[in-house]
Design an enzyme around this catalytic site. Sequence first.
Site, PDB file in Angstrom:
ATOM      1  N   SER A 175      15.523  31.607   7.092  1.00  0.00           N
ATOM      2  CA  SER A 175      16.419  31.743   8.251  1.00  0.00           C
ATOM      3  C   SER A 175      15.742  31.238   9.509  1.00  0.00           C
ATOM      4  CB  SER A 175      16.818  33.210   8.434  1.00  0.00           C
ATOM      5  OG  SER A 175      17.377  33.405   9.712  1.00  0.00           O
ATOM      6  N   GLN A 177      17.029  31.484  12.367  1.00  0.00           N
ATOM      7  CA  GLN A 177      17.259  32.485  13.422  1.00  0.00           C
ATOM      8  C   GLN A 177      16.136  33.509  13.427  1.00  0.00           C
ATOM      9  OE1 GLN A 177      21.178  34.107  12.861  1.00  0.00           O
ATOM     10  NE2 GLN A 177      22.173  32.137  13.148  1.00  0.00           N
ATOM     11  N   ASP A 327      25.229  25.518   6.858  1.00  0.00           N
ATOM     12  CA  ASP A 327      26.550  25.676   7.484  1.00  0.00           C
ATOM     13  C   ASP A 327      27.597  24.727   6.904  1.00  0.00           C
ATOM     14  OD1 ASP A 327      25.629  27.685   9.149  1.00  0.00           O
ATOM     15  OD2 ASP A 327      25.068  26.294  10.744  1.00  0.00           O
ATOM     16  N   LYS A 354      27.251  35.188   6.849  1.00  0.00           N
ATOM     17  CA  LYS A 354      27.564  34.301   7.976  1.00  0.00           C
ATOM     18  C   LYS A 354      28.733  34.888   8.777  1.00  0.00           C
ATOM     19  CE  LYS A 354      24.318  31.413   7.243  1.00  0.00           C
ATOM     20  NZ  LYS A 354      23.229  31.369   8.205  1.00  0.00           N
TER      21      LYS A 354
HETATM   22  C1  S3P Z   1      21.006  28.558  13.051  1.00  0.00           C
HETATM   23  C2  S3P Z   1      20.493  28.960  11.852  1.00  0.00           C
HETATM   24  C3  S3P Z   1      21.314  29.213  10.664  1.00  0.00           C
HETATM   25  C4  S3P Z   1      22.726  28.655  10.816  1.00  0.00           C
HETATM   26  C5  S3P Z   1      23.304  28.935  12.173  1.00  0.00           C
HETATM   27  C6  S3P Z   1      22.444  28.298  13.240  1.00  0.00           C
HETATM   28  C7  S3P Z   1      20.093  28.346  14.180  1.00  0.00           C
HETATM   29  O1  S3P Z   1      21.406  30.606  10.462  1.00  0.00           O
HETATM   30  O2  S3P Z   1      23.567  29.204   9.822  1.00  0.00           O
HETATM   31  O3  S3P Z   1      24.611  28.426  12.288  1.00  0.00           O
HETATM   32  O4  S3P Z   1      20.493  27.724  15.180  1.00  0.00           O
HETATM   33  O5  S3P Z   1      18.942  28.794  14.087  1.00  0.00           O
HETATM   34  P1  S3P Z   1      20.275  31.420   9.625  1.00  0.00           P
HETATM   35  O6  S3P Z   1      19.018  31.183  10.290  1.00  0.00           O
HETATM   36  O7  S3P Z   1      20.671  32.863   9.712  1.00  0.00           O
HETATM   37  O8  S3P Z   1      20.369  30.877   8.227  1.00  0.00           O
END
Ligand code: S3P
Length: 444
Positions: A175, A177, A327, A354
């Site tokens: 992830s 994020q 995504d 998600k």
């Molecule tokens: C993102 C990370 C992804 C993605 C999200 C944007 C980011 O999520 O699905 O739309 O900008 O870091 P995850 O890190 O939870 O997989």
Amino acid sequence: MTHAASAQPLAARRSGALTGRLRAPGDKSISHRALILGAMAVGETRIAGLLEGEDVLNTGKAMRALGAQVERGDDGVWRVRGVGVGGFAQPQAPLDFGNSGTGCRLVIGAVAGCPVEATFDGDASLRKRPMQRVLDPLTRIGARVVSVDEGGRLPLVLRGATDPLPIEYEPPVASAQLKSAVLLAGLAAPGKTIVIEAEATRDHTERMLRQFGAEIKSTHHGDHGRRIVLTGQPELSPAEVVVPSDPSSAAFAMVGALVTPGSDIVLENVMMNPLRTGLFTTLKEMGAAIETVTSRNEGEEIADLRVTFSALKGVDVPATRAPSMIDEYIVLAVAAAFAEGETRMRGLQELRVKESDRLAATADMLRVNGVDVEIDKDDLIVRSKGRAPGGGLVATHMDHRLAMAALMMGLASEQPVQVDDTSFIATSFPGFVETMRALGADLS
Ligand code: S3P
């Protein structure tokens, strides 16, 4: 919470060829990060091409509430006057991230390194999404969870660390994020914050930290991973950020053109960061005609892509590709619905958390439109003879990408495809419906 619009149903009908040029709006991941790092730098950051979707605007509001000045100039360039690492002010009201997991989790990380207390909240979709995954490492850094809803959900109140500690952390899930939340908190800690990823995820935070003057090193780790070492307590200098078009948004028109007979479009200014282009690789394996017309490097690789209608065939998509197209599975499933044979998409467990449970919702979207689909543990399997019947009403569950993908399916299915609500498209792609109509899509 902020999303006030009432449901906006829409139908997509079998369309003539899609033709023309499309420039998708600014990349969402880069837009969030530019506002957050701008707010943590000292001086004025300028951001051109910022995505002005609801998700990003909510991050801008949060940065204002934390003491930064965030303004849009008449020239469309955003200016952020930051408060410096560790300099956030105590917000006077809850921070509302609407539909955005990225905005919320990244700002939780940024706040975790500062001695302020903030309440984080979001809409009904965001309130269902797991936050414990970010709280776990952030409490190790020294942040304190004052309160959190059952199951580690929003709303939550976080008290940032007074003396943040550098940690070494291996995220249990792939992830970006989560990685970014730890790095943003680690900015305020002395010494080295280390994140070890088993599977590399999008690296926009690392690249942008470098651009803002932080010392950060990323090396390969194992077969697919990265070891990231950030030196804490830098003085971030302001930057000039130019946001390229979001490949995750361009993906919809790309698939729309691939499945709609006669189509021939050009997608302009698409960011081609290799940790974001898994969909393009997969579609090419399926037989898609995607041609790079021009490319250039502006900190990120950027390309204009010509996409023409193609007879697609089913493929097996490995789980290791998931982080680079996390995504894009909904719209890939639409392409699979028009591909001859079986498409198996492996290792999709993260899709369950998600904006909606995208694994279940994608299968439902196809099933109500007469497509043969199956979920086998964490894999999604689509079987097709190259045509999709359509005729269904798709439940979008407050998920922008489900709405856009379902509309693309309707452009080439035998019967129209209806979606229950397109209002959430504004979170990531304002003007999507008009933009697609301009290419020839029959949406009404
Ligand atoms: C993102 C990370 C992804 C993605 C999200 C944007 C980011 O999520 O699905 O739309 O900008 O870091 P995850 O890190 O939870 O997989």
